[in-house]
Design a protein around this motif. Structure first.
Motif, mmCIF file in Angstrom:
data_model
loop_
_atom_site.group_PDB
_atom_site.id
_atom_site.type_symbol
_atom_site.label_atom_id
_atom_site.label_comp_id
_atom_site.label_asym_id
_atom_site.label_seq_id
_atom_site.Cartn_x
_atom_site.Cartn_y
_atom_site.Cartn_z
ATOM 1 N N SER A 73 0.840 -1.214 0.000
ATOM 2 C CA SER A 73 0.000 0.000 0.000
ATOM 3 C C SER A 73 0.866 1.252 0.000
ATOM 4 O O SER A 73 0.559 2.233 -0.680
ATOM 5 C CB SER A 73 -0.912 0.027 1.232
ATOM 6 O OG SER A 73 -1.824 -1.038 1.173
ATOM 7 N N ASP A 194 -6.068 -1.046 -4.570
ATOM 8 C CA ASP A 194 -5.449 -1.565 -3.357
ATOM 9 C C ASP A 194 -6.372 -2.593 -2.711
ATOM 10 O O ASP A 194 -7.269 -2.246 -1.958
ATOM 11 C CB ASP A 194 -5.126 -0.430 -2.380
ATOM 12 C CG ASP A 194 -4.237 -0.915 -1.230
ATOM 13 O OD1 ASP A 194 -4.035 -2.141 -1.098
ATOM 14 O OD2 ASP A 194 -3.756 -0.055 -0.468
ATOM 15 N N GLU A 195 -6.158 -3.846 -3.030
ATOM 16 C CA GLU A 195 -6.962 -4.962 -2.524
ATOM 17 C C GLU A 195 -8.451 -4.657 -2.550
ATOM 18 O O GLU A 195 -9.136 -4.777 -1.539
ATOM 19 C CB GLU A 195 -6.533 -5.305 -1.087
ATOM 20 C CG GLU A 195 -5.039 -5.560 -1.017
ATOM 21 C CD GLU A 195 -4.670 -6.537 0.085
ATOM 22 O OE1 GLU A 195 -5.392 -7.521 0.247
ATOM 23 O OE2 GLU A 195 -3.666 -6.288 0.751
HETATM 24 MG MG MG Z 1 -2.009 -2.687 2.273
#
Ligand code: MG
Ligand code: ATP
Length: 349
Positions: A73, A194-195
């Protein structure tokens, strides 16, 4: 790689992010080479991203994987300076992000690079259509025009008929589609994920992965996609970067990672992948033996091993593996069976 910088969609060179009040000191000293625990103990700092370099090609889906805390991240947030890098260079579409003024950065985040997060961050008191149109509203697009664009994108993500709903009236998967639509509406050059699907249940998650693959095919955006999930990475990614403790330990295609993992950490990540689904004939073909017949079926070296099984069982001759007009090698039934019994069986253990 190796292209001139401006032909890449994103170029990252020597990027560092060190968290902590003594970050600059750490960076300027040999302490930056300490491992995470030693660095924290000695300086109180965390090196979340350590000397990372890579390029993302225009239109590529570039996946970043790694265990929790490995710096994924932080790396992606550094790209638009949502987190300020400690050192290094970032160019997006040739533009030097490190030199961009705050106003220019806002512009970049609004128009050129959009992000999709795990938590969709929708505005609860706004209708779906206004959530999707939000980026355009900030840009100053008139209401009729932004609603027309938002309706078009809603249709693209399969949410026709939900324009006037409120976010809490939608399921998690549908809310994430709204998040996707919002990111797409501004027609960015680059999308960062991000995920985004990790909070969704597995079936919806699979739908959303298919959705991203379809969108990528239709809109051709450059995408950087963070995930924990290897099967997601393999489905989406053209190339995959594996991070550990802030560094990229290997960057390559699924085939390269599975066929030649750089170390045990990478090997562990790819352990559960059925190798015949990822590796191609190039990986297992061999020189023909003297007198071996060379009139068998012909398959390109890029054929997946699992897809060659049919051809090999239909002929008693070895398969000729070619690259264009060149013979790369041969593979016979025994080679394939030996590979399958060695590879996929041990992998499932
Ligand atoms: Mg992360
Ligand atoms: N604002 C911050 N201040 C201090 N340390 C931070 C900060 N943000 C992240 N870190 C540290 O940096 C390291 C990398 O964190 P990051 O969130 O980038 O990891 P990640 O790979 O995204 O993990 P996850 O898979 O859990 O999301 C971790 O050790 C984390 O504790």
């Amino acid at each position: 790689m190796g292209d001139s910088p401006d032909s890449a969609a994103i170029t990252v060179e020597g990027l560092w992010k060190i968290f902590g009040s003594r970050a600059q000191k750490v960076l300027d000293s040999e302490d930056r080479h300490l491992d995470q625990a030693a660095l924290r103990e000695k300086t109180g700092c965390t090196a979340a991203v350590r000397d990372v370099s890579f390029e993302v090609r225009p239109g590529e889906v570039f996946v970043v994987m790694g265990l929790s805390g490995s710096g994924k991240s932080t790396l992606v947030r550094c790209l638009t300076r949502l987190i300020e890098p400690s050192a290094g260079e970032i160019r997006i579409g040739g533009e030097d992000i490190g030199r961009a003024s705050p106003a220019r950065l806002r512009e970049i985040r609004r128009h050129r690079v959009s992000m999709v997060f795990q938590h969709f961050g929708l505005l609860p008191h706004r209708k779906v259509i206004d959530n999707v149109a939000y980026g355009l509203e900030i840009q100053g697009t008139a209401k009729a025009a932004r609603h027309a664009r938002a309706a078009e994108i809603l249709s693209l993500v399969g949410l026709d008929g939900y324009a006037d709903a409120y976010p809490d009236q939608l399921s998690g998967g549908m809310q994430q589609r709204v998040g996707l639509a919002r990111a797409l509406a501004v027609d960015p050059q680059v999308m960062l994920f991000d995920e985004p699907f990790s909070a969704l249940d597995p079936l919806i998650r699979r739908d959303m992965q298919a959705e991203v693959i379809r969108l990528h095919r239709e809109v051709g955006k450059t995408m950087v996609f963070i995930t924990h999930d290897l099967s997601e990475a393999l489905k989406l990614g053209e190339r995959i970067a594996i991070m550990r403790a802030g560094s990229i330990v290997q960057l390559g295609t699924a085939e390269e990672l599975v066929g030649a993992p750089a170390d045990d950490y990478v090997a562990d990540f790819v352990r559960d992948v059925p190798r015949s689904h990822v590796l191609t004939l190039r990986w297992i073909c061999r020189e023909p033996e003297p007198g071996e017949p060379l009139d068998g079926p012909v398959l390109p070296a890029t054929t997946l091993i699992m897809d060659a099984i049919g051809a090999s069982s239909a002929s008693s001759r070895p398969i000729r593996v070619v690259d264009g007009d060149d013979l790369v090698g041969v593979v016979d039934r025994v080679d394939l069976l030996t590979f399958l019994s060695d590879a996929d069986v041990t992998v499932q253990a």
